[in-house]
Design a protein around this motif. Structure first.
Motif, PDB file in Angstrom:
ATOM      1  N   PHE A 198       0.857  -1.189   0.000  1.00 31.76           N
ATOM      2  CA  PHE A 198       0.000   0.000   0.000  1.00 31.76           C
ATOM      3  C   PHE A 198       0.886   1.230   0.000  1.00 31.76           C
ATOM      4  CE2 PHE A 198      -2.242   3.227   2.712  1.00 31.76           C
ATOM      5  CZ  PHE A 198      -3.089   3.677   1.705  1.00 31.76           C
TER       6      PHE A 198
ATOM      7  N   PRO B 251       0.766   4.915   0.713  1.00 23.97           N
ATOM      8  CA  PRO B 251      -0.126   5.904   1.338  1.00 23.97           C
ATOM      9  C   PRO B 251      -0.105   7.258   0.647  1.00 23.97           C
ATOM     10  CG  PRO B 251       1.764   5.477   2.755  1.00 23.97           C
ATOM     11  CD  PRO B 251       1.877   4.542   1.597  1.00 23.97           C
ATOM     12  N   ALA B 252       0.920   7.529  -0.146  1.00 21.81           N
ATOM     13  CA  ALA B 252       0.983   8.831  -0.811  1.00 21.81           C
ATOM     14  C   ALA B 252       0.061   8.897  -2.021  1.00 21.81           C
ATOM     15  CB  ALA B 252       2.412   9.123  -1.231  1.00 21.81           C
ATOM     16  N   THR B 253      -0.193   7.752  -2.627  1.00 25.60           N
ATOM     17  CA  THR B 253      -1.038   7.765  -3.826  1.00 25.60           C
ATOM     18  C   THR B 253      -2.359   7.032  -3.615  1.00 25.60           C
ATOM     19  OG1 THR B 253      -0.080   5.700  -4.612  1.00 25.60           O
ATOM     20  CG2 THR B 253       1.001   7.737  -5.331  1.00 25.60           C
ATOM     21  N   GLY B 254      -2.427   6.208  -2.580  1.00 25.03           N
ATOM     22  CA  GLY B 254      -3.629   5.407  -2.353  1.00 25.03           C
ATOM     23  C   GLY B 254      -3.613   4.120  -3.164  1.00 25.03           C
ATOM     24  N   ASP B 255      -2.538   3.898  -3.928  1.00 20.60           N
ATOM     25  CA  ASP B 255      -2.464   2.677  -4.741  1.00 20.60           C
ATOM     26  C   ASP B 255      -2.163   1.466  -3.868  1.00 20.60           C
ATOM     27  OD1 ASP B 255      -2.900   3.771  -7.260  1.00 20.60           O
ATOM     28  OD2 ASP B 255      -0.817   4.444  -7.414  1.00 20.60           O
TER      29      ASP B 255
ATOM     30  N   ILE C   2      -7.364  14.277  -6.917  1.00 15.83           N
ATOM     31  CA  ILE C   2      -7.326  14.221  -5.457  1.00 15.83           C
ATOM     32  C   ILE C   2      -8.319  15.248  -4.931  1.00 15.83           C
ATOM     33  CG2 ILE C   2      -5.884  14.520  -3.396  1.00 15.83           C
ATOM     34  CD1 ILE C   2      -4.663  12.378  -5.129  1.00 15.83           C
TER      35      ILE C   2
ATOM     36  N   ARG D 270      -8.023  10.242  -2.322  1.00 17.18           N
ATOM     37  CA  ARG D 270      -7.919   9.928  -3.753  1.00 17.18           C
ATOM     38  C   ARG D 270      -9.133   9.110  -4.156  1.00 17.18           C
ATOM     39  NH1 ARG D 270      -3.845   5.892  -6.823  1.00 17.18           N
ATOM     40  NH2 ARG D 270      -5.086   5.846  -8.717  1.00 17.18           N
TER      41      ARG D 270
ATOM     42  N   LEU E 113     -11.081   6.339  -5.821  1.00 17.83           N
ATOM     43  CA  LEU E 113     -10.721   5.003  -6.310  1.00 17.83           C
ATOM     44  C   LEU E 113     -11.675   4.543  -7.394  1.00 17.83           C
ATOM     45  CD1 LEU E 113      -9.927   3.081  -3.000  1.00 17.83           C
ATOM     46  CD2 LEU E 113      -8.305   3.949  -4.667  1.00 17.83           C
TER      47      LEU E 113
ATOM     48  N   ILE F  68     -10.010   6.830  -0.869  1.00 20.08           N
ATOM     49  CA  ILE F  68      -9.104   6.412   0.198  1.00 20.08           C
ATOM     50  C   ILE F  68      -8.326   7.626   0.719  1.00 20.08           C
ATOM     51  CG2 ILE F  68      -7.295   5.804  -1.502  1.00 20.08           C
ATOM     52  CD1 ILE F  68      -6.541   3.464   0.358  1.00 20.08           C
ATOM     53  N   THR F  69      -8.150   7.689   2.024  1.00 17.85           N
ATOM     54  CA  THR F  69      -7.348   8.789   2.574  1.00 17.85           C
ATOM     55  C   THR F  69      -5.885   8.512   2.250  1.00 17.85           C
ATOM     56  OG1 THR F  69      -7.208   7.649   4.697  1.00 17.85           O
ATOM     57  CG2 THR F  69      -8.908   9.326   4.483  1.00 17.85           C
ATOM     58  N   ILE F  70      -5.188   9.559   1.845  1.00 12.78           N
ATOM     59  CA  ILE F  70      -3.776   9.394   1.490  1.00 12.78           C
ATOM     60  C   ILE F  70      -2.909  10.353   2.307  1.00 12.78           C
ATOM     61  CG2 ILE F  70      -4.191   8.537  -0.844  1.00 12.78           C
ATOM     62  CD1 ILE F  70      -3.586  11.373  -1.840  1.00 12.78           C
ATOM     63  N   GLU F  71      -1.618  10.072   2.276  1.00 13.33           N
ATOM     64  CA  GLU F  71      -0.672  10.888   3.035  1.00 13.33           C
ATOM     65  C   GLU F  71       0.230  11.598   2.044  1.00 13.33           C
ATOM     66  OE1 GLU F  71       2.464   8.608   4.909  1.00 13.33           O
ATOM     67  OE2 GLU F  71       2.194   9.793   6.722  1.00 13.33           O
ATOM     68  N   ASP F  72       0.096  12.895   1.970  1.00 11.74           N
ATOM     69  CA  ASP F  72       0.951  13.650   1.063  1.00 11.74           C
ATOM     70  C   ASP F  72       1.110  15.052   1.649  1.00 11.74           C
ATOM     71  OD1 ASP F  72       2.062  15.195  -0.994  1.00 11.74           O
ATOM     72  OD2 ASP F  72       1.210  13.903  -2.543  1.00 11.74           O
TER      73      ASP F  72
ATOM     74  N   VAL G 191      -4.388   7.060   7.591  1.00 13.23           N
ATOM     75  CA  VAL G 191      -4.148   6.929   6.148  1.00 13.23           C
ATOM     76  C   VAL G 191      -4.600   5.538   5.720  1.00 13.23           C
ATOM     77  CG1 VAL G 191      -2.360   6.896   4.368  1.00 13.23           C
ATOM     78  CG2 VAL G 191      -2.211   8.525   6.255  1.00 13.23           C
TER      79      VAL G 191
END
Lengths: 79, 347
Positions: A16, A18-22, B207, B226, B228, B240-244, B320
């Motif tokens: 996983f 986490p930066a892209t959700g992929d 996003i 993001r 899905l 989905i929650t993402i970390e950026d 996340v």
């Protein structure tokens, strides 16, 4: 070659980002390779270990490993 | 003893292109810091939220935004007499202007809101977004505001495709040729009127960021998500929650620059080389707002607290990889209930 720090990898080889959700799932061998990459093993060491454990042609495996790591880079799994 | 708040919420259209109302209520209901009586404010008799009696205690119909502020105020005064409202949380873009205009009058009646100032609201308007980006140093796609078809025809020879044709409130169509652009112009104009926005197409990953500002430049909560799964209307059906950090920083900068009060949603296109373009700023909570509560930052409940004068500290963590998946559910009601809302305007 290193797995990015933020990538979560489960024991089953589910990845996983986490930066892209992929998220991605790999087969057993993929999972083993990722485990070794996480241990900072070189491609040479990985090749040695896999070839020791499995009945596989070394040249063929090196080519497959190249392809696999290129894919991981493409998906931003590898630094 | 916990305080019981009477909170009115709009945008109960939990349909395929949903409003945020039901998700806002769900998040508020989950907060243990106060009790709530939820009053639904609906425009149409078939908005699903008004039949969800475990979420909405009572519903009143209100006049359409095109009816102006006077008729809305009259109706809200009546509802206030019945319910003694503490707070109203509007959720449709098209109604925000009226509620912002009525903010002081509602306050005098004893009803709180937590909305942006009119100038904040107007600065992020689609038709001013490019100037807004220029002013505050945000990446925003180039655009052209069209007030008549003739302007589109004039541009025909120099247009680069694909191009995005957008309505002033909702809808966006990607056109790959002049013919498609003209068709989209007509269709969008028929639905939302003029002007039409012609926007540069930016390729990348979509996003969305839900953010909550305190009105003084501080971001209380920021959750990037993001998509899905995207419906044919471009809405997230799963996310989905993402970390950026870059995205969080972008939203923080937006809240700081605008001193945004209330909830908002930044629609961002992250290009392959990592540039975040702000495609749109929605001046209200998004339909997926419940995900913020699920990820540990309950934005609707925090808004309620701030609207009631409580000081809320900014969140600094969220989970996340939290996923929402929307689903359709056939809610069963009976003709009596439908008759009550469509005949009496109350349910």
């Amino acid at each position: 070659m290193r797995i990015r720090k933020n990538i979560a990898v489960s024991e089953e080889g589910f990845l996983f980002n986490p930066a892209t959700g992929d998220s991605f799932s790999t087969n057993g061998i993929g999972s083993e390779i990722i485990r070794m990459l996480k241990q900072d093993k070189s491609t040479h060491e990985i090749t040695d270990e896999i070839c020791r454990g499995y009945d596989v042609d070394r040249l063929l495996f090196e080519r497959d490993l190249d392809e696999f790591t290129a894919l991981l880079k493409d998906y931003s799994i590898l630094e | 003893m916990k305080r019981k708040l009477v909170i009115a919420v709009t945008a109960l259209n939990a349909i395929d292109s949903p409003g945020p109302g039901v998700a806002v209520i769900r998040a508020i209901r989950e907060c243990d810091d106060f009790e709530s009586r939820i009053i639904g404010l609906s425009y149409e008799a078939l908005e699903p939220g008004l039949y969800m009696h475990d979420l909405v205690d009572k519903t009143y119909q209100i006049p359409y935004p095109s009816g102006g502020t006077e008729s809305l105020l009259t109706r809200l005064q009546y509802i206030h007499e019945q319910e003694n409202l503490d707070l109203i949380i509007p959720g449709f873009d098209a109604e925000m202007f009226n509620f912002i205009k009525l903010r002081d009058k509602l306050w005098q009646l004893g009803i709180s809101t937590f909305l942006p100032e009119l100038n904040q609201f107007e600065a992020r308007d689609k038709i001013k977004l490019f100037d807004f980006g220029q002013k505050h140093g945000f990446l925003v796609p180039q655009d052209k505001i069209l007030y008549e078809l003739r302007e589109l025809k004039k541009m025909a020879d120099n247009m680069e495709f694909p191009i995005v044709v957008k309505g002033k409130f909702y809808d966006a169509v990607i056109a790959y040729s002049y013919d498609q652009a003209e068709k989209a112009f007509h269709k969008t104009m028929a639905k939302w009127g003029l002007p039409i926005i012609l926007q540069e197409f930016i390729k990348g990953t979509e996003i969305n960021i839900a953010a909550l500002g305190d009105g003084e430049g501080k971001a209380i909560s920021i959750i990037p998500m993001r998509k899905l799964y995207i419906t044919d209307k471009g809405k997230a059906w799963a996310g989905i929650t993402i970390e950026d950090d870059k995205l969080v920083e972008l939203a923080r900068k937006f809240i700081e620059a605008t001193k945004w009060r209330g909830g908002c949603e930044l629609e961002v296109m992250l290009t392959d080389d990592g540039k975040p373009y702000i495609m749109e700023v929605n001046p209200r909570f998004p339909a997926w707002i419940y995900l913020t509560a699920a990820a540990g930052q309950n934005q609707p409940a925090s808004l309620v607290k701030m609207a009631m004068g409580e000081k809320v500290e900014p969140f600094n963590e969220y989970e996340v990889g939290k996923i929402f998946i929307r689903y359709a559910w056939d809610l069963i009601t009976n003709i009596k209930e439908f008759q009550m809302i469509s005949g009496n305007g109350e349910l």
